[in-house]
Design an enzyme around this catalytic site. Sequence first.
Site, PDB file in Angstrom:
ATOM      1  N   TYR A 203      10.870 -13.586  18.422  1.00  0.00           N
ATOM      2  CA  TYR A 203      10.119 -12.213  18.448  1.00  0.00           C
ATOM      3  C   TYR A 203      11.340 -11.067  18.796  1.00  0.00           C
ATOM      4  CZ  TYR A 203       6.634  -8.887  19.137  1.00  0.00           C
ATOM      5  OH  TYR A 203       5.828  -7.851  19.158  1.00  0.00           O
TER       6      TYR A 203
ATOM      7  N   PHE B 122       8.599   9.702  -5.766  1.00  0.00           N
ATOM      8  CA  PHE B 122       8.136   8.181  -6.000  1.00  0.00           C
ATOM      9  C   PHE B 122       6.552   8.493  -5.235  1.00  0.00           C
ATOM     10  CE2 PHE B 122       7.094   3.823  -5.280  1.00  0.00           C
ATOM     11  CZ  PHE B 122       7.082   3.325  -6.517  1.00  0.00           C
ATOM     12  N   THR B 123       5.502   7.593  -6.054  1.00  0.00           N
ATOM     13  CA  THR B 123       4.234   7.700  -5.406  1.00  0.00           C
ATOM     14  C   THR B 123       3.905   7.726  -4.014  1.00  0.00           C
ATOM     15  OG1 THR B 123       3.958   5.177  -6.074  1.00  0.00           O
ATOM     16  CG2 THR B 123       3.358   6.784  -7.765  1.00  0.00           C
TER      17      THR B 123
ATOM     18  N   ASP C 168      16.948   7.133  -1.127  1.00  0.00           N
ATOM     19  CA  ASP C 168      16.207   6.186  -1.326  1.00  0.00           C
ATOM     20  C   ASP C 168      17.023   5.162  -2.213  1.00  0.00           C
ATOM     21  OD1 ASP C 168      14.224   4.362  -2.510  1.00  0.00           O
ATOM     22  OD2 ASP C 168      12.621   5.791  -2.499  1.00  0.00           O
TER      23      ASP C 168
ATOM     24  N   LYS D 254      13.216  -4.953  -3.759  1.00  0.00           N
ATOM     25  CA  LYS D 254      14.009  -4.615  -4.979  1.00  0.00           C
ATOM     26  C   LYS D 254      15.574  -4.949  -4.545  1.00  0.00           C
ATOM     27  CE  LYS D 254      10.694  -0.966  -6.812  1.00  0.00           C
ATOM     28  NZ  LYS D 254      10.571  -1.212  -8.321  1.00  0.00           N
TER      29      LYS D 254
ATOM     30  N   ARG E  71       2.376   4.256 -15.978  1.00  0.00           N
ATOM     31  CA  ARG E  71       3.441   5.332 -15.195  1.00  0.00           C
ATOM     32  C   ARG E  71       3.184   6.762 -15.777  1.00  0.00           C
ATOM     33  NH1 ARG E  71       4.884   3.190  -9.838  1.00  0.00           N
ATOM     34  NH2 ARG E  71       2.660   3.804  -9.987  1.00  0.00           N
TER      35      ARG E  71
ATOM     36  N   PHE F 223      -4.236   4.692  -9.142  1.00  0.00           N
ATOM     37  CA  PHE F 223      -3.790   3.625 -10.116  1.00  0.00           C
ATOM     38  C   PHE F 223      -3.943   2.450  -9.639  1.00  0.00           C
ATOM     39  CE2 PHE F 223       0.366   2.979  -8.036  1.00  0.00           C
ATOM     40  CZ  PHE F 223       0.549   4.094  -7.449  1.00  0.00           C
TER      41      PHE F 223
HETATM   42  N1  F0G Z   1      11.102   3.851  -3.519  1.00  0.00           N
HETATM   43  C1  F0G Z   1      11.170   3.595  -4.736  1.00  0.00           C
HETATM   44  C2  F0G Z   1      12.118   4.206  -5.676  1.00  0.00           C
HETATM   45  C3  F0G Z   1      10.516   2.381  -5.267  1.00  0.00           C
HETATM   46  O1  F0G Z   1      10.645   1.923  -6.314  1.00  0.00           O
HETATM   47  C4  F0G Z   1       9.436   1.757  -4.295  1.00  0.00           C
HETATM   48  C5  F0G Z   1       8.543   0.702  -4.842  1.00  0.00           C
HETATM   49  C6  F0G Z   1       9.425   2.302  -2.931  1.00  0.00           C
HETATM   50  C7  F0G Z   1      10.169   3.414  -2.771  1.00  0.00           C
HETATM   51  C8  F0G Z   1       8.440   1.456  -2.204  1.00  0.00           C
HETATM   52  O2  F0G Z   1       8.709   0.304  -1.446  1.00  0.00           O
HETATM   53  O3  F0G Z   1       6.945  -1.280  -2.425  1.00  0.00           O
HETATM   54  O4  F0G Z   1       8.680  -1.993  -0.746  1.00  0.00           O
HETATM   55  O5  F0G Z   1       6.628  -0.423  -0.370  1.00  0.00           O
HETATM   56  N2  F0G Z   1       8.611   0.447  -6.116  1.00  0.00           N
HETATM   57  C9  F0G Z   1       7.503  -0.564  -6.463  1.00  0.00           C
HETATM   58  C10 F0G Z   1       7.612  -0.459  -8.078  1.00  0.00           C
HETATM   59  C11 F0G Z   1       6.401  -0.623  -5.997  1.00  0.00           C
HETATM   60  O6  F0G Z   1       6.692  -1.163  -8.620  1.00  0.00           O
HETATM   61  O7  F0G Z   1       8.305   0.371  -8.495  1.00  0.00           O
HETATM   62  P1  F0G Z   1       7.723  -0.804  -1.546  1.00  0.00           P
END
Ligand code: F0G
Length: 482
Positions: A80, A132-133, A223, A266, A389, A455
Site C-alpha cells: 500500500y 477535451f470532453t 496534456d 494512452k 466525435r 455521449f
Molecule cells: N486527455 C486527452 C487528450 C485524452 O485523449 C483523454 C482520454 C483524457 C485526457 C482522459 O484520460 O480516459 O485516462 O481518463 N481519451 C480517451 C479517448 C477517453 O478515447 O480518446 P482517461
Amino acid sequence: MSEQIKFFGESVPLEMHKVRIIQKLNLVPIDQRVKAITEAGNNTFLLTNDNIFMDMLTDSGVNAMSDIQQSSMMIADDSYAGSATYARLEAKVKEIFGMEYFLPVHQGRAAEHILAKAFVKKGDVVPMNYHFTTTKAHIGLCGGSVLEIHYPEALEVDSTNPFKGNMSPELLKDVIKKYGVKKVPYVRLEAGTNLIGGQPYSLANQKEIYGICKKHGIPLVLDTSLLADNLYFIKVRETAYKNKTIRQIAREIADNADIMYFSARKLGHARGGGICIKNYDHYRVMRDMIPLFEGFLTYGGMSVREIEAITVGLDETMDLHMINQGPQFIEYMVSELKKKGIPVVTPAGGLGCHIDAKRFLDHVPQTEYTSGALGAALYIAGGIRGMERGTMSEERKADGSDTLAAVELLRLAMPRRVFTLSQIKYAIDRITWLYANRKLIGGLKFTDEPKLLRFFLGRLAPTSDWQQKLAAKFKSDFGDSL
Ligand code: F0G
C-alpha cells in the site's frame, strides 16, 4: 541515420514487432449487427465486445503491450505504501522528463480533476488549443470555463497544415490582457489534439506559448496523453528536430512547461495516469488531494502491475520504431480513403482515422447527430465500432438547444500494434461500400439523454427505418457474406 525504412516498390507501413499472442474475433451476421446496435441504443459505447469485429472506439487502455511490459507485471511489489514498483515509475518519469515531482492518479481525467480542484476558481478562464470532453467538464464543475485559442486551420477538416494543434500566441496575449493574470489559473496545451483529429502542435509553438506564460507567471500545463504521436510528428514534420532523438525531443517538451499530466491508458500502453510537476508549490497543493481522491501516494488508484507496465511502456515510447506504428497505419488508411474521394481529416494525425461526417452525410443535419448516425451505419456495414466525435459529444445550451459541433467526426481509433494491415484494408472496403450507399443513411434522435457527458450513456433511435434499408442493400450486394 534517419531510422526511416524506404521501399523499392510500393511503400507500406511496416510493423517493427511480431505478434506472439492473439485474441479471436467475431464477425456476426448483418441481422445480428442491426439487432446489436438497436439494443445498444445506437450508441457504439453500449455495444458489447462479442458483437464487435474491429474495435476502433478508442486507443485508451487497449494498445498491445510488449513482452517486456507483460513480464514486468510479474515482479510488481504489492504494498500500500512505499512500493518499490512505484519508486521505479517515479524514477523513470524523472529520467525521461526531468521534472522534479510526480503524482500518480488512476487515469487521465483524475489528473484533470485534481488540477481543476487545485487551481480553478469560479469565474476563471483556462485558455487551451482545444478542449477535451473530460477536461472541459472538470473545469466547468469548478466554476471555470474553457477558451479555445487555436488558429482557424485547426477546424479546417481538409488541410495541409502539419501543426493544426498549435495555439495562437496573439490570442493568448489578448486573453491575458482581457481577463487579467488572476483569472487565468493555467494555460493548457494538448499534445496530439484529440477532438480535432489527433493533430499535433510544434515544439516551436510550445516554446513561444511558454515564453508568454513565464512572462506573466501563469503555469503552462501540458496534456501529454497523446504525446507519443506528437513526438513522432515533431520528429518527422518539424525540420529543426529531424536529427534529434525522441528522448531529446521529449525532454525539450518537458523543459518548456510547468506541469505535464497524462493518461497512461494512452501514453505508456497500460492503464493509469500521472502528473509531473516542476515546482514544489504546485506539487504541494495537488499532493494532499491524491490520498483523498485516488489512493495513497505510492499507487494513486492504480494496480501495481499496471504501474510496472507503464514504467516499461514509457521507456519503450522513447523509440521511433515503437511510436511510428500508429501514425503510419493512420496515414495509410487516410490516404487510401482520400484516393476514393471519401472525406477524411487531413493531414493524417495520430490517434485514429477521422471521417468528416458532415461531408460524408451532407443530407443528415447535425441536429440528427450526423456522426452518431455514421457510427451506427458503419457498425451495421462491417461490425466496426467507431466513436462519435461531434454534436452528440457536446452539451446542450442553456436554452435546451443542441450545441452544433464545429467539427462533426466519426473517429476510427487505431489501437497501437493491434490490427494488421489486412484488417485495415477490410475497414477501408466497408467504408467505401457505405460511401457508395450513403444516401440510405438517416439520422438519430435521443430517447434517453443524460445531462452530463451524454455521449457515454445516452440512447438514441433512428429517425426512420433507414437501418433496415441499409441491411437489405448489404444483403443484395454481398449475398450471405458476413
Ligand atoms: N486527455 C486527452 C487528450 C485524452 O485523449 C483523454 C482520454 C483524457 C485526457 C482522459 O484520460 O480516459 O485516462 O481518463 N481519451 C480517451 C479517448 C477517453 O478515447 O480518446 P482517461
